[in-house]
Design an enzyme around this catalytic site. Structure first.
Site, PDB file in Angstrom:
ATOM      1  N   LEU A  65     -20.394 -32.667  44.067  1.00  0.00           N
ATOM      2  CA  LEU A  65     -19.945 -31.801  42.980  1.00  0.00           C
ATOM      3  C   LEU A  65     -21.006 -31.611  41.903  1.00  0.00           C
ATOM      4  CD1 LEU A  65     -16.268 -33.038  42.529  1.00  0.00           C
ATOM      5  CD2 LEU A  65     -17.165 -31.220  43.998  1.00  0.00           C
ATOM      6  N   LYS A  66     -22.076 -32.391  41.980  1.00  0.00           N
ATOM      7  CA  LYS A  66     -23.186 -32.268  41.026  1.00  0.00           C
ATOM      8  C   LYS A  66     -22.682 -32.237  39.579  1.00  0.00           C
ATOM      9  CE  LYS A  66     -26.197 -29.802  44.279  1.00  0.00           C
ATOM     10  NZ  LYS A  66     -25.242 -29.654  45.400  1.00  0.00           N
ATOM     11  N   PRO A  71     -21.165 -37.276  28.687  1.00  0.00           N
ATOM     12  CA  PRO A  71     -20.793 -38.513  29.377  1.00  0.00           C
ATOM     13  C   PRO A  71     -19.295 -38.741  29.521  1.00  0.00           C
ATOM     14  CG  PRO A  71     -22.652 -38.920  27.947  1.00  0.00           C
ATOM     15  CD  PRO A  71     -22.207 -37.511  27.658  1.00  0.00           C
ATOM     16  N   THR A  73     -16.799 -36.600  29.715  1.00  0.00           N
ATOM     17  CA  THR A  73     -16.225 -35.701  30.711  1.00  0.00           C
ATOM     18  C   THR A  73     -16.632 -36.104  32.116  1.00  0.00           C
ATOM     19  OG1 THR A  73     -16.171 -33.865  29.149  1.00  0.00           O
ATOM     20  CG2 THR A  73     -16.127 -33.300  31.487  1.00  0.00           C
ATOM     21  N   ARG A 211     -26.163 -25.477  57.900  1.00  0.00           N
ATOM     22  CA  ARG A 211     -26.171 -24.265  58.712  1.00  0.00           C
ATOM     23  C   ARG A 211     -26.835 -24.414  60.068  1.00  0.00           C
ATOM     24  NH1 ARG A 211     -27.876 -20.618  53.567  1.00  0.00           N
ATOM     25  NH2 ARG A 211     -28.694 -22.661  52.957  1.00  0.00           N
TER      26      ARG A 211
END
Length: 237
Positions: A65-66, A71, A73, A211
């Site tokens: 999710l990067k 901090p 949150t 891919r």
């Protein structure tokens, strides 16, 4: 031997739009793949149920999710991700040490890895926030140092940066390499792609493969061939 290496080191990216498509691919690959990436597309479309479904199927989840925010949150989001059952969770290294600390402390059951420089970034055309007066590899080393100081288990980086990171920070620094492509295949939007054999030879712990496998008419055959080629190339080194 080939299947053992693939199962231990390979991650298939489920960059698909629906959980139905994801589970169909998981069924096709069967026992050949143990760990899957759930990224922004699938998580945005299906939410936490995607992680739960993979866990129920006996698979490990690389939740990509990067996370990149203040901090508090990120800590709350990381806690939720850890409780979902994610094995590995990504945050952005550029968020700083305090943010990484918040994630690592909030999700002790997940291995937090910090994304350094996206493999789509071309060193010749870098965005404004990256210093251009020094090599990109040096920037990756600095971000890795800060990430590890913040409690991260390791980093996400291109294959070209793995060896310098391992040399400086040691074997325990987990190195996850996306943008992996078999020799001679299309790089798509990956400016700093690496072959599986080269990434592993440099010291990569996990290879994220999307891919090159998922768009093939026969994903299982493509996966098997990719790792057979790795075994052959390693035997020649």
């Amino acid at each position: 031997m080939v299947n053992d290496i693939a199962s231990a080191r390979g991650i298939v990216a489920l960059d698909v739009a629906t959980l139905e498509d994801a589970l169909a691919l998981v069924a096709t690959l069967g026992s050949a793949v143990q760990r899957y990436k759930v990224g922004l597309e699938l998580f945005t479309a299906e939410g936490p149920v995607a992680v739960a479904a993979l866990n129920e199927a006996g698979k490990s989840v690389f939740l990509d999710l990067k996370l990149h925010d203040i901090p508090n949150t990120v800590g709350r989001a990381a806690k939720a991700a850890g409780e979902l059952g994610a094995d590995i969770l990504t945050v952005h290294a550029a968020g700083g040490r305090a943010m990484i600390e918040a994630a690592a402390q909030a999700a002790p059951r997940a291995r937090v890895v910090a994304v350094t420089a996206l493999t789509s970034l071309d060193p010749r055309h870098l965005p404004a926030h990256i210093r251009t007066d020094r090599p990109l590899g040096e920037w990756v080393l600095d971000l890795t140092e800060e990430a590890l100081a913040g409690g991260a288990a390791g980093v996400v980086l291109s294959g070209a940066e793995v060896a310098p990171v391992k040399k400086r920070f040691g074997a325990d620094c987990l190195c996850v390499v996306p943008g992996v492509r078999p020799a001679g295949s299309a790089h798509h939007d990956q400016a700093r792609a690496a072959t599986p054999a080269d990434a592993l030879a440099a010291g990569a712990d996990y290879l994220v493969i999307g891919r090159a496998v998922t768009l093939d008419a026969d994903p299982l055959a493509a996966w098997t061939q990719l790792w057979s080629d790795v075994s052959l190339q390693e035997g020649r080194r």
